[in-house]
Design a protein around this motif. Structure first.
Motif, PDB file in Angstrom:
ATOM      1  N   ASP A 143       0.841  -1.200   0.000  1.00 22.47           N
ATOM      2  CA  ASP A 143       0.000   0.000   0.000  1.00 22.47           C
ATOM      3  C   ASP A 143       0.873   1.246   0.000  1.00 22.47           C
ATOM      4  OD1 ASP A 143      -2.670  -0.942   0.045  1.00 22.47           O
ATOM      5  OD2 ASP A 143      -2.361  -1.623   2.096  1.00 22.47           O
ATOM      6  N   PHE A 144       0.499   2.224  -0.804  1.00 19.51           N
ATOM      7  CA  PHE A 144       1.171   3.524  -0.806  1.00 19.51           C
ATOM      8  C   PHE A 144       0.108   4.614  -0.669  1.00 19.51           C
ATOM      9  CE2 PHE A 144       3.701   0.608  -3.350  1.00 19.51           C
ATOM     10  CZ  PHE A 144       4.961   0.746  -2.784  1.00 19.51           C
ATOM     11  N   ILE A 145       0.307   5.505   0.272  1.00 24.08           N
ATOM     12  CA  ILE A 145      -0.624   6.616   0.481  1.00 24.08           C
ATOM     13  C   ILE A 145       0.157   7.915   0.297  1.00 24.08           C
ATOM     14  CG2 ILE A 145      -2.237   7.713   2.073  1.00 24.08           C
ATOM     15  CD1 ILE A 145      -2.554   5.044   3.474  1.00 24.08           C
ATOM     16  N   PHE A 146      -0.216   8.692  -0.719  1.00 19.73           N
ATOM     17  CA  PHE A 146       0.470   9.938  -1.044  1.00 19.73           C
ATOM     18  C   PHE A 146      -0.352  11.114  -0.505  1.00 19.73           C
ATOM     19  CE2 PHE A 146       1.868   6.870  -4.156  1.00 19.73           C
ATOM     20  CZ  PHE A 146       3.225   7.128  -4.300  1.00 19.73           C
ATOM     21  N   ALA A 147       0.237  11.893   0.407  1.00 18.44           N
ATOM     22  CA  ALA A 147      -0.422  13.090   0.939  1.00 18.44           C
ATOM     23  C   ALA A 147      -0.098  14.260   0.021  1.00 18.44           C
ATOM     24  CB  ALA A 147       0.057  13.362   2.359  1.00 18.44           C
ATOM     25  N   LEU A 148      -1.089  14.710  -0.760  1.00 22.10           N
ATOM     26  CA  LEU A 148      -0.849  15.739  -1.774  1.00 22.10           C
ATOM     27  C   LEU A 148      -0.589  17.106  -1.172  1.00 22.10           C
ATOM     28  CD1 LEU A 148      -3.605  14.721  -4.376  1.00 22.10           C
ATOM     29  CD2 LEU A 148      -1.259  13.889  -4.165  1.00 22.10           C
ATOM     30  N   ASP A 149      -1.122  17.350   0.032  1.00 24.46           N
ATOM     31  CA  ASP A 149      -0.950  18.664   0.663  1.00 24.46           C
ATOM     32  C   ASP A 149       0.244  18.698   1.615  1.00 24.46           C
ATOM     33  OD1 ASP A 149      -1.887  17.020   2.615  1.00 24.46           O
ATOM     34  OD2 ASP A 149      -3.624  18.240   3.172  1.00 24.46           O
ATOM     35  N   GLY A 150       1.000  17.616   1.675  1.00 25.93           N
ATOM     36  CA  GLY A 150       2.162  17.573   2.550  1.00 25.93           C
ATOM     37  C   GLY A 150       1.832  17.317   4.003  1.00 25.93           C
TER      38      GLY A 150
END
Length: 654
Positions: A143-150
């Motif tokens: 699983d990879f979770i990318f936080a777009l807002d940092g």
């Protein structure tokens, strides 16, 4: 390629145990690049342990399991810009699956660009399915979770319905003596060193080249020249050894251009083993080489080259002169060494690993064998008296090599047929052509069949008669293989696989053993006949599963133990067949992640993890009908170890 039929070295096994409790062979990380307020680049990277492979998204169908991505809420919260791109891969032909396989070594990078459709989205969830293999194959999920807002990642607590809980619990077995699974260890084994094998092939090729009429007569002439013209015995020996060194150096230098090609495009040589048309070209080249050995024409380099090198050696003198003498030998002997070197190039192109390195290693072996007599006979000149005289026997050597070239050429044509899915060179036809070739070779060795450069008929030597009988015996062996009277184990991996046959196969179970592909069905049958269970966690795309079946299970004693005493349950972890809707469910891991189980393979993969804390294939467990663990779990291993393991399971049951 040749390594499958010529065994001339014995190697020690290297033991490489692996289990779920060991460190994972792939270390993952992720990065996020912001291109604009609405566009982002999702980057997934991994370091892969030495000798392990992770397979590309684009590896051929019918081979190992490709990497696959699931982008949650794609086309809803965001859209994908293009496809997932990959870093550099390696492509090689798999003798097990008979397809091109594309994989990553040491490092990988996946990159996907996205564009937001919903400006309020703050994170993107990506699920990666992959397979990593060495001596065992391990299907994995990440699983990879990318936080777009940092900001921090929002981990949602997911729940599963009651039906999913019930179906998950039904997968858990009430195992007795579960601690036996890990009592002691059963080591898995790997094959012999690839480079050592390639060096051995090159050395063998060099020894064969020594017996040809282009090289053999040069040995006493050259050694006598050095010992008589050098003034002193010690200087003669030094010059002869130097001459041998330069021979090795020249053949090694011939491989260096392939390293330059490889640095431009690492796939340029691997395509020899996987490209249909290049396989056909190699087939034609080998046939061309074969007929040159039969004496219908000569393969020679321009005579001006040899004259220039000979003149240069005379003028230069000293060390440089000896170097040019070695170059002259390489040029004038090309008509005999060229076809052998062509075979060496073909075999190294089809072998595992870096092709340029393989070729350099093979050339080093070839040059070493070719140079060795010059150094040895300079050290021990009396040995020259024991050398056989040049004569018609060298012509026999060339003709025998010509038939072997034709036999090897057929492998390239078979590769093209298998990769192209043409279906014309089935296993029986392949073996049939080999039978014809070796019948002709037998007739030649008995003096019945003759070729243009054969001299007057003479009495056959004892060695030639012996070779004729060996060839005839090989014809008989091939004939028994076609009629299924015997298993062509000595040629394993060389002819097309057994299922690639003109005859319809009755069973898709390994070796025709009666097997079950559902655990509950197999358990019910085991209770009915009161036999223990051989639980086989396998995969359609598992190389070492096929190796175990073809090389270990096919052993008569092992086969009898399995077939007569066990109920075989083969569970395919990579089976993509969809489960019926009522059998699909959500499985919740201890970490809180929820996975939807919708395929047969996902079900059995979860089953393996829950009950045996393992996720690799091949993976074997022995159980009684009452679910008592009978022995340590075992993975990829050798025949004797596996046979002992099966017998010990039966003894423990009693």
């Amino acid at each position: 390629m040749i390594k499958n039929i010529i065994v001339f070295l014995t190697f020690f096994n290297v033991f490489l145990g692996f289990s779920q409790t060991d460190e994972e062979p792939v270390l993952w990380e992720q990065e996020l690049n912001k291109i604009s307020d609405t566009e982002f680049e999702l980057i997934i990277k991994a370091d892969i342990f030495k000798d392990w492979h992770v397979y590309s998204q684009h590896t051929a169908e019918g081979g190992s399991q490709p990497s696959e991505f699931v982008f949650e809420k794609a086309n809803q919260d965001y859209e994908l810009i293009g496809a997932v791109t990959e870093s550099e891969t390696t492509t090689e032909y798999s003798d097990i699956f008979e397809v091109d396989e594309t994989y990553f070594k040491e490092k990988l990078v996946f990159t996907q660009k996205i564009k937001l459709l919903n400006p309020t989205v703050t994170q993107v969830n990506v699920l990666l399915y992959y397979q990593v293999c060495k001596d065992v194959c391990i299907p994995g999920e990440q699983d990879f979770i990318f936080a777009l807002d940092g900001g921090p990642v929002n981990l949602e607590e997911k729940t599963v319905d009651e039906r999913s809980v019930i179906l998950s619990e039904e997968l858990i077995l009430d195992l007795k003596n579960k601690e036996k699974l890990t009592e002691g260890t059963v080591d898995s084994v790997s094959g012999p060193s690839g480079l050592l094998m390639i060096f051995g092939l090159g050395f063998l090729g060099g020894l064969i080249a020594l017996l040809t009429p282009c090289v053999f007569p040069m040995i006493p002439l050259t050694v006598s020249f050095f010992t008589k013209q050098s003034g002193t015995k010690s200087k003669g020996i030094t010059n002869a050894i130097l001459y041998g060194f330069f021979i090795v150096l020249i053949y090694f230098l011939l491989s260096l251009p392939f390293h330059l090609f490889d640095s431009v495009d690492s796939q340029i040589l691997n395509t020899i083993a996987t490209n249909v048309w290049l396989n056909i070209v190699f087939f034609a080249i080998f046939v061309f080489f074969a007929f040159s050995f039969f004496g219908y024409y000569e393969l020679t380099l321009p005579s001006s080259w040899a004259n220039k090198m000979d003149n240069a050696s005379s003028k230069a003198g000293g060390v440089l002169g000896i170097f040019f003498m070695a170059v002259t030998l390489a040029i004038v002997s090309f008509s005999c060494t060229g076809p052998i070197l062509g075979g060496l190039l073909g075999s190294t192109a089809l072998a595992d690993g870096d092709v340029a390195t393989n070729l350099s290693t093979g050339m080093l072996g070839f040059g070493t064998a070719l140079a060795l007599p010059f150094a040895l006979f300079a050290l021990f000149p009396a040995w020259l008296n024991s050398l056989p005289k040049s004569g018609g026997w060298m012509t026999t050597v060339k003709v025998v090599l010509g038939f072997l070239e034709l036999a090897l050429a057929l492998k390239f044509l078979s590769n093209a047929d298998l990769v192209g899915n043409w279906g014309f060179l089935k296993r029986e036809l392949f073996i049939g052509i080999w039978i014809v070739l070796f019948i002709l070779l037998t007739l030649y060795l008995f003096g019945i069949l003759r070729f243009p450069h054969d001299g007057p008929k003479q009495k056959l030597s004892g060695l030639r008669k012996m070779l004729a009988f060996v060839s005839a015996a090989f014809v008989l062996y091939l004939g028994l293989g076609v009629t299924k009277t015997t298993n062509l184990k000595l040629l394993s991996g060389f002819p097309p696989p057994e299922f690639y046959s003109v005859f319809e196969q009755e069973s898709d179970c390994p070796l025709g053993i009666n097997c079950f592909k559902d655990f509950e069905d197999g358990l019910a049958y085991a209770k009915e006949v009161n036999k223990p269970i051989l639980l086989d966690f396998t995969g359609w795309a598992c190389v070492n599963c096929r190796k175990m079946e073809e090389n270990v299970w096919s052993n008569p004693e092992v086969f009898k133990l399995i077939n007569d005493n066990y109920v075989l349950i083969s569970l395919y972890i990579d089976d993509r067949k969809a489960l019926p809707d009522l059998e699909q469910f959500d499985f919740k891991y201890e970490t809180g992640r929820v996975k939807h189980i919708e395929t047969v393979g996902q079900k059995w993969g979860t089953f393996q993890t829950l009950n045996f804390n393992a996720a690799s294939q091949p993976y074997y467990v022995l159980l009684s009908p009452e679910l008592e663990v009978l022995n340590t779990a075992i993975q990829y291993t050798d025949t004797e170890t596996y046979k002992f393991w099966l017998q010990e399971g039966l003894d423990n049951l009693k």
